[in-house]
Design an enzyme around this catalytic site. Structure first.
Site, PDB file in Angstrom:
ATOM      1  N   ASP A 112       1.562   9.503  13.858  1.00  0.00           N
ATOM      2  CA  ASP A 112       2.206   8.193  13.786  1.00  0.00           C
ATOM      3  C   ASP A 112       3.704   8.290  13.511  1.00  0.00           C
ATOM      4  OD1 ASP A 112       2.079   8.984  11.127  1.00  0.00           O
ATOM      5  OD2 ASP A 112       1.815   6.929  10.404  1.00  0.00           O
ATOM      6  N   ASP A 133       5.723   8.156  10.933  1.00  0.00           N
ATOM      7  CA  ASP A 133       6.275   9.034   9.904  1.00  0.00           C
ATOM      8  C   ASP A 133       5.493  10.335   9.748  1.00  0.00           C
ATOM      9  OD1 ASP A 133       4.104   7.613   8.858  1.00  0.00           O
ATOM     10  OD2 ASP A 133       4.858   7.740   6.810  1.00  0.00           O
ATOM     11  N   THR A 171       0.822  -1.209   0.000  1.00  0.00           N
ATOM     12  CA  THR A 171       0.000   0.000   0.000  1.00  0.00           C
ATOM     13  C   THR A 171       0.859   1.263   0.000  1.00  0.00           C
ATOM     14  OG1 THR A 171      -1.611  -1.237   1.307  1.00  0.00           O
ATOM     15  CG2 THR A 171      -1.996   1.110   1.082  1.00  0.00           C
ATOM     16  N   GLU A 204      -8.687   9.227   4.503  1.00  0.00           N
ATOM     17  CA  GLU A 204      -8.866   7.787   4.635  1.00  0.00           C
ATOM     18  C   GLU A 204      -9.326   7.479   6.053  1.00  0.00           C
ATOM     19  OE1 GLU A 204      -6.164   5.130   2.176  1.00  0.00           O
ATOM     20  OE2 GLU A 204      -4.761   6.506   3.079  1.00  0.00           O
ATOM     21  N   GLU A 205     -10.098   6.399   6.172  1.00  0.00           N
ATOM     22  CA  GLU A 205     -10.598   5.993   7.486  1.00  0.00           C
ATOM     23  C   GLU A 205      -9.477   5.624   8.445  1.00  0.00           C
ATOM     24  OE1 GLU A 205      -9.869   2.695   8.251  1.00  0.00           O
ATOM     25  OE2 GLU A 205      -9.032   2.533   6.234  1.00  0.00           O
ATOM     26  N   SER A 206      -8.293   5.349   7.904  1.00  0.00           N
ATOM     27  CA  SER A 206      -7.171   4.904   8.713  1.00  0.00           C
ATOM     28  C   SER A 206      -6.412   6.075   9.338  1.00  0.00           C
ATOM     29  CB  SER A 206      -6.227   4.089   7.845  1.00  0.00           C
ATOM     30  OG  SER A 206      -5.855   4.837   6.700  1.00  0.00           O
ATOM     31  N   LYS A 218       9.979   3.761   0.616  1.00  0.00           N
ATOM     32  CA  LYS A 218       9.019   4.085  -0.442  1.00  0.00           C
ATOM     33  C   LYS A 218       9.611   5.158  -1.336  1.00  0.00           C
ATOM     34  CE  LYS A 218       6.343   7.044   2.653  1.00  0.00           C
ATOM     35  NZ  LYS A 218       5.021   7.431   3.140  1.00  0.00           N
ATOM     36  N   SER A 262       5.965   3.592   8.843  1.00  0.00           N
ATOM     37  CA  SER A 262       4.804   4.312   9.357  1.00  0.00           C
ATOM     38  C   SER A 262       4.511   4.000  10.819  1.00  0.00           C
ATOM     39  CB  SER A 262       3.611   3.987   8.459  1.00  0.00           C
ATOM     40  OG  SER A 262       2.547   4.828   8.758  1.00  0.00           O
ATOM     41  N   HIS A 263       3.305   3.475  11.076  1.00  0.00           N
ATOM     42  CA  HIS A 263       2.855   3.254  12.450  1.00  0.00           C
ATOM     43  C   HIS A 263       3.329   1.913  13.006  1.00  0.00           C
ATOM     44  CE1 HIS A 263       0.326   1.518   9.482  1.00  0.00           C
ATOM     45  NE2 HIS A 263      -0.076   0.623  10.371  1.00  0.00           N
ATOM     46  N   ARG A 295      -9.165  -6.778   7.026  1.00  0.00           N
ATOM     47  CA  ARG A 295      -9.875  -5.617   7.571  1.00  0.00           C
ATOM     48  C   ARG A 295     -11.345  -5.703   7.180  1.00  0.00           C
ATOM     49  NH1 ARG A 295      -5.478  -2.909   9.264  1.00  0.00           N
ATOM     50  NH2 ARG A 295      -3.803  -2.355   7.831  1.00  0.00           N
ATOM     51  N   ARG A 321       7.669  -2.926   2.859  1.00  0.00           N
ATOM     52  CA  ARG A 321       7.799  -3.025   4.313  1.00  0.00           C
ATOM     53  C   ARG A 321       8.156  -4.438   4.709  1.00  0.00           C
ATOM     54  NH1 ARG A 321       2.938   0.788   6.579  1.00  0.00           N
ATOM     55  NH2 ARG A 321       3.688   2.576   5.405  1.00  0.00           N
ATOM     56  N   THR A 334      -7.879   2.203  -1.430  1.00  0.00           N
ATOM     57  CA  THR A 334      -7.051   2.501  -0.262  1.00  0.00           C
ATOM     58  C   THR A 334      -5.616   2.834  -0.673  1.00  0.00           C
ATOM     59  OG1 THR A 334      -8.387   1.127   1.182  1.00  0.00           O
ATOM     60  CG2 THR A 334      -6.088   1.430   1.808  1.00  0.00           C
ATOM     61  N   LYS A 385      -0.704  12.320   2.961  1.00  0.00           N
ATOM     62  CA  LYS A 385      -1.546  12.700   4.082  1.00  0.00           C
ATOM     63  C   LYS A 385      -0.646  13.360   5.111  1.00  0.00           C
ATOM     64  CE  LYS A 385      -1.562   7.900   5.828  1.00  0.00           C
ATOM     65  NZ  LYS A 385      -1.108   7.024   4.732  1.00  0.00           N
ATOM     66  N   ASP A 395       2.302  11.076   9.042  1.00  0.00           N
ATOM     67  CA  ASP A 395       1.243  11.353   8.073  1.00  0.00           C
ATOM     68  C   ASP A 395      -0.161  11.068   8.604  1.00  0.00           C
ATOM     69  OD1 ASP A 395       1.581   8.622   7.998  1.00  0.00           O
ATOM     70  OD2 ASP A 395       1.925   8.490   5.835  1.00  0.00           O
ATOM     71  N   ARG A 396      -0.250  10.364   9.738  1.00  0.00           N
ATOM     72  CA  ARG A 396      -1.577  10.076  10.295  1.00  0.00           C
ATOM     73  C   ARG A 396      -1.898  11.009  11.462  1.00  0.00           C
ATOM     74  NH1 ARG A 396      -2.788   3.643  10.297  1.00  0.00           N
ATOM     75  NH2 ARG A 396      -1.893   3.212   8.244  1.00  0.00           N
TER      76      ARG A 396
END
Ligand code: VG1
Ligand code: CO
Length: 542
Positions: free
Chosen positions: A276, A278, A17, A362-364, A125, A112-113, A495, A21, A343, A375, A280-281
């Site tokens: 998070d 990195d 995504t 995004e919902e995440s 990435k 990320s998280h 999910r 990773r 997504t 983001k 972005d969240r």
């Protein structure tokens, strides 16, 4: 001296995504990182003499890979590398740097998280010149190249000191070490009314921002405390650590439960937020209310015009397919376009570049706008602060008024983590096979209106992305969505996303899981989640 080194391919370098990773020991295999970086370069054209941005979230193995990436960029013919001091750049800050300095692209090192440390996760990435994640065309090429790679190029020379701001060079390539925060902070000052937010803090407004020992610490400290005048201590856990202090830098109700508990107490600060690994969240918790990311997107979109950077209004709103439809109602009211994408942030890039969407989510827990092409956690927090400063109401009042006006989308995501890959694939295959027979049947007394596997037709470049998540739509607008994660590093993560629209304000105070219980049961009846996974409950509920 530039060396060409023979190597053998690994067959598991498929970007998910957002990038590749894997566990750190996987990345530590001989030439593993080098192979992937060379595969990236082999997928690109026209970068000779151009700039490459490099930075990461500071997790374990960040420095080693940055050193390799700089020396490989030099050997492959880049003219310059721009790197954040100490190897630090949040994902949105990297996106901004790429755009601002017109770099060819960037390499962002993060998982990320996901947790960090010698036995935890690492990631690489690639972002393109618009500052956004590489589109599927490029990630597919990277994977293809990684399967046949036979050699990589690297400069022998030692990489320069990345802990001192200034200009250096490696094998004829310039290396510019920059302050990771300055350009980003300046961008935020242009978008938001710092005077109004500063006055709110001066008036006694209290906030708790948890950087979770991840990359947003230095950004939050500088912006919230130094520039906006929030009291010292507003930014917590602000020193990035290689292992994030042993925690998951995931701003959700499990890993940031301490913040949630604090925000529910009578003496809570006015506003709570977290970001998070990195950066972005975002997690948004008002005093006495957790704001779901889907609701946050809708509220931000409905109020964005209150911030200077968005006073001209929005061109459109985009959300990932599993994200709730709350934002759709805002787009409808504003009379602007609404786009539903698969997504992953990479799918928003074309819409943003084409000026079709201004705000995406995004919902995440990812929200962002056309100011960068990722983001952006702190951006969402600052937009909330700007709205709070203008409306002079609590976050709770703003959200409840929003529901009263637009209706409430009850929404929850259930994650089943580390499921055996074969069992998870079995579930998806079985469900796909019966999708066409579902419409018109009933589950738990609810009639299924339609069922499909989401395919996205990009309105800008015409590309088609298939199999992006199974949707089961019920009559009346409720739905469940199932998909497999593309960011996990062990086994498969299933999910399940569940949503019900409730227009009646008298029914806006229900417990979310209770309000969705019949849909959750229906999803299990239809997909056999318990039977396939062998689990009687999800690992994480958000
Ligand atoms: C998850 C989220 C997705 C997000 C992606 C990257 O992907 O669901 O919305 O874009 O992580 O976010 P998946 O495939 O595991 O569901 V981040 O902050 O990890 O870059
Ligand atoms: Co992230």
């Amino acid at each position: 001296m530039i060396r060409t080194i023979a190597t053998k391919p690994y067959d598991d370098q498929k970007p998910g995504t957002s990038g590749l990773r894997k566990k750190v020991p996987v990345f530590q295999q001989e030439h593993y990182a080098e192979n992937f970086i060379q595969s990236i370069f082999n997928s690109l054209e026209g970068f000779q003499g151009r700039a490459l941005v490099i930075g990461g979230d500071g997790r374990f193995y960040n420095r080693e890979v940055i050193d390799k990436a700089i020396r490989m960029a030099a050997a492959n013919g880049f003219g310059k590398v721009i790197v954040g001091k100490g190897g630090i750049l949040s994902t949105p800050a990297a996106s901004n740097i790429i755009r601002k300095y017109k770099a060819f692209g960037g390499i962002v090192l993060s998982a990320s998280h996901n947790p960090g440390g010698p036995h935890e996760d690492f990631g690489i990435k690639y972002n393109i010149g618009n500052g956004g994640p590489a589109p599927e065309k490029i990630t597919d090429a990277i994977f293809t190249n990684s399967k046949t790679i036979a050699e990589f190029r690297i400069a022998d020379a030692a990489a320069p000191d990345i802990d001192t701001i200034g200009e250096g060079e490696v094998a004829g390539m310039k290396v510019s070490v920059i302050d990771p925060v300055a350009d980003y902070a300046e961008l935020m000052e242009r978008l938001f009314d710092f005077d109004a937010i500063g006055a709110m803090f001066k008036g006694g407004f209290r906030m708790a921002f948890d950087a979770m020992h991840a990359v947003t610490g230095p950004y939050a400290k500088e912006i919230l405390e130094n520039r906006l005048g929030a009291p010292k201590g507003t930014a917590r856990n602000f020193v990035p650590l290689e292992d994030f202090g042993g925690h998951h830098p995931d701003p959700n109700l499990v890993h940031a439960k301490h913040l949630y508990d604090e925000m529910m107490r009578p003496d809570a600060p006015d506003f709570g937020a977290a970001s998070d690994g990195d950066g972005d969240r975002n997690l948004i918790i008002g005093k006495g209310i957790f704001v779901t990311p889907s609701d946050s997107l809708a509220v931000l979109a409905a109020n964005a015009h209150l911030a200077p950077g968005y006073k001209a209004g929005l061109k459109g709103i985009a959300r990932s397919m599993p994200t709730s439809g709350a934002a759709d109602r805002v787009a409808e009211k504003l009379g602007i376009g609404m786009y539903e994408t698969p997504t992953g942030w990479k799918f928003f890039g074309n819409l943003l570049d084409a000026g079709m969407a201004t705000i995406c989510g995004e919902e995440s827990a990812g929200t962002g706008s056309d100011h960068v092409r990722e983001k952006d956690g702190l951006w969402a927090v600052l937009l909330w602060l700007n709205i709070l400063a203008v409306r002079k109401e609590s976050a709770k009042a703003i959200v409840e008024k929003h529901w009263a006006q637009y209706g409430r989308n009850y929404y929850s995501r259930h994650d089943y983590e580390e499921v055996e890959t074969e069992r998870a694939n079995g579930l998806v295959e079985e469900l796909r096979a019966k999708l066409s027979t579902l419409a018109g049947t009933e589950a738990r007394g609810m009639k299924i209106a339609a069922a499909d596997d989401f395919a996205y037709h990009d309105p800008v470049d015409g590309s088609v992305s298939k199999n992006q998540g199974i949707r089961i739509l019920f009559e009346g607008g409720s739905r469940v969505v199932l998909r497999l994660s593309g960011t996990g590093t062990s086994g498969a993560t299933l999910r399940l996303y569940v949503e019900r629209y409730e227009p009646d304000p008298a029914r806006h105070g229900l417990d979310t899981q209770a309000a969705l219980a019949d849909l959750i049961a229906a999803a299990d009846d239809i997909a056999g989640i318990k039977r396939h996974t062998g689990r009687d409950k999800p690992t994480v509920i958000t």
